[in-house]
Enzyme design. Structure first.
Site, short mmCIF file in Angstrom:
data_model
loop_
_atom_site.label_atom_id
_atom_site.label_comp_id
_atom_site.label_asym_id
_atom_site.label_seq_id
_atom_site.Cartn_x
_atom_site.Cartn_y
_atom_site.Cartn_z
CG ASP A 68 -3.67 -9.83 2.39
OD1 ASP A 68 -4.73 -9.27 2.09
OD2 ASP A 68 -2.93 -9.44 3.32
CG ASP A 74 -9.74 -11.20 7.16
OD1 ASP A 74 -9.42 -10.15 6.59
OD2 ASP A 74 -9.33 -12.33 6.80
CG ASP A 115 1.84 -1.13 3.39
OD1 ASP A 115 1.18 -0.83 4.40
OD2 ASP A 115 1.42 -1.90 2.50
CG HIS A 145 -1.72 -1.06 1.56
ND1 HIS A 145 -1.28 -2.21 2.18
CD2 HIS A 145 -3.03 -1.25 1.32
CE1 HIS A 145 -2.30 -3.05 2.32
NE2 HIS A 145 -3.36 -2.49 1.80
CG MET A 188 -0.99 -5.86 -6.37
SD MET A 188 -1.15 -5.16 -4.71
CE MET A 188 -1.38 -6.63 -3.73
CD GLU A 241 -7.66 -12.05 2.31
OE1 GLU A 241 -7.15 -10.97 1.95
OE2 GLU A 241 -8.01 -12.27 3.49
CE LYS A 268 -12.40 -8.80 6.00
NZ LYS A 268 -11.32 -8.13 6.79
CG ASP A 273 -4.96 -10.85 -1.39
OD1 ASP A 273 -5.52 -9.90 -0.82
OD2 ASP A 273 -4.00 -10.70 -2.18
CG HIS A 330 -11.47 -11.27 2.28
ND1 HIS A 330 -10.99 -10.17 1.59
CD2 HIS A 330 -10.81 -11.30 3.46
CE1 HIS A 330 -10.08 -9.55 2.34
NE2 HIS A 330 -9.95 -10.22 3.46
CD GLU A 367 -8.38 -8.28 -1.05
OE1 GLU A 367 -7.41 -7.66 -1.53
OE2 GLU A 367 -8.32 -8.86 0.04
CG ASP A 388 -5.83 -11.64 6.85
OD1 ASP A 388 -5.79 -10.43 7.14
OD2 ASP A 388 -6.65 -12.12 6.06
C1 DIG Z 1 -7.07 -6.98 2.91
O1 DIG Z 1 -7.35 -8.31 2.62
C2 DIG Z 1 -6.58 -6.27 1.68
C3 DIG Z 1 -5.54 -5.26 2.03
O2 DIG Z 1 -4.59 -5.93 2.81
C4 DIG Z 1 -4.97 -4.91 0.69
O3 DIG Z 1 -5.55 -3.74 0.26
C5 DIG Z 1 -5.36 -6.04 -0.22
C6 DIG Z 1 -4.19 -6.41 -1.07
O4 DIG Z 1 -3.95 -7.77 -1.11
N1 DIG Z 1 -5.91 -7.07 0.68
MN MN Z 2 -6.41 -9.29 0.92
MN MN Z 3 -8.07 -10.80 4.92
#
Ligand code: DIG
Ligand code: MN
Ligand code: MN
Length: 395
Positions: A296, A259, A61, A58, A92, A221, A187, A249, A224, A185, A261
């Site tokens: 991710d 979530d 970051d 990002h 990316m 993802e 969620k 992801d 998600h 993406e 991760d």
């Molecule tokens: C959350 O799952 C999102 C953020 O971490 C980011 O914007 C995106 C990129 O993989 N996944």
């Molecule tokens: Mn993600």
């Molecule tokens: Mn996530």
């Protein structure tokens, strides 16, 4: 495939991590950070040592929200040196449109035009950063595009706003010659009570309503789609079939939790196996997907920095172990026999429409009894998945 053993991660495997993943300090809603910050330069160095292909980020970051232009340029220059010194790429880039309080009620769908304008400006600047670093995919995760009080905003309003924003940014990317492919993406919730465009399926439809749908795909993802109670392999498969899997992801998730991760493959191992099998071409029945295998995910809050690198190595190693299991599974003669598709040229001809064919089908006597009786042997097939995963069959 790279020369040395097929399990040790190597750049050819195209594994990437976000700076925010291995850089996660272990803060959670109920506790302070447990780990010190790991600099982007050290992240690049350590991930290169572990066999990764690149890092993603990002904007914030790498460059803090309040950095001056001069500070930004110095930070980017140092980061690029680290990338070059370690042979690492930035496939990316994405924008943090979720941390600053200004986005508390949305960014690209916010009610205030000034907030939407600021969000567009922030994405434009981040797109420029990503282009400088060589990014080819630009991800949009609308973490704050959502609601708790649904009386506040009609769905047709936020859909129109998100479309206006993405059409603007697609046009901007074209005008600047960035060559980006956008990946949306989904969620279903968290941090908002509900997040708009809740699943990859919603995104696939929405993309077709945009002005430049050809440059927009999805970034599904694992966690998600699981939060939504959906089958990740089915959803990724639909994106693949539509030619819209622009990024992915990878992580893991326990059902019925927030979530998490988690490290790839650390929960639903059969789901991870079937996903890797599909991405790797399902035993040659489909093309291998050539995108980045992006994790991710982040280490448990129990871990110190050494544990973070255990986490990163585990993500990549598990992917490669599952890839080899998948190859062995699809090479298994019994599996091939069980997967053999029944053929019947007579009926297959009737499935392709023609007026004559339809008329013939309408009159055709079909004895369905044998098909109703026949067993599909899916118990044996799924048992073979288990036995390959447990290492009692195959390599
Ligand atoms: C959350 O799952 C999102 C953020 O971490 C980011 O914007 C995106 C990129 O993989 N996944
Ligand atoms: Mn993600
Ligand atoms: Mn996530």
């Amino acid at each position: 495939m790279h020369d040395h053993d097929r399990i040790t991660p190597a750049p050819e495997d195209r594994f990437t991590f976000g700076l925010w993943t291995v850089g996660n300090p272990g803060r959670d809603p109920f506790g302070e950070p447990v780990r010190g910050a790991i600099s982007p330069v050290r992240i690049v160095e350590r991930l290169a040592e572990l066999g990764a292909y690149g890092v993603n980020l990002h904007d914030n970051d790498l460059v803090s929200f309040d950095a001056s232009a001069a500070e930004r340029d110095a930070i980017v220059a140092e980061f690029r040196r680290a990338l070059d010194d370690n042979g690492m790429r930035v496939p990316m880039c994405t924008t943090n449109l979720f941390s600053h309080p200004v986005f508390k009620d949305g960014a690209l769908t916010a009610d205030d035009p000034a907030v939407r304008a600021f969000a567009l400006q922030k994405v434009m600047r981040s797109m420029e950063l990503g282009a400088e670093l060589g990014a080819e995919v630009y991800v949009f995760w609308g973490g704050r595009e959502g609601a708790e009080a649904d009386a506040a905003r009609d769905p047709r309003t936020w859909i129109a706003r998100y479309r206006e924003s993405l059409d603007f940014l697609c046009a901007h990317s074209k005008a600047q010659g960035y060559g980006y492919r956008f990946a949306l993406e989904a969620k279903p919730n968290e941090p908002r009570g509900d997040i708009y465009f809740a699943t990859t399926g919603h995104m696939l439809h929405f993309i077709e309503t945009l002005a430049h749908p050809e440059m927009v795909g999805v970034n599904p993802e694992v966690a998600h789609e699981n939060l939504a109670g959906l089958n990740f392999v089915h959803n990724v498969g639909q994106a693949l079939e539509a030619g819209k899997l622009f990024h992915i992801d990878l992580n893991a998730q326990k059902i019925g939790r927030y979530d998490q991760d988690l490290r790839f493959g650390s929960e639903d191992l059969k789901g991870a196996f079937l996903l890797v099998r599909m991405l790797e071409g399902s035993g040659g029945r489909f093309p291998r997907w050539e995108g980045m295998r992006h994790f991710d995910a982040h280490a448990y809050r129990t871990e110190d920095e050494a544990g973070v690198w255990d986490f990163a190595a585990g993500c990549m190693r598990t992917y490669n172990l599952l890839r080899e299991k998948a190859h062995a599974f699809d090479a298994d003669p019994e599996v091939q026999e069980l997967l053999a598709e029944p053929r019947d040229p007579d009926f297959e001809a009737l499935l392709r429409y023609s007026p004559e064919g339809a008329a013939a089908l309408a009159e055709r006597e079909i004895d369905v009894a044998p098909f109703a009786r026949a067993g599909k042997r899916h118990e044996r097939l799924d048992q073979l998945v288990v036995e390959h995963l447990l290492g009692v069959r195959g390599s």
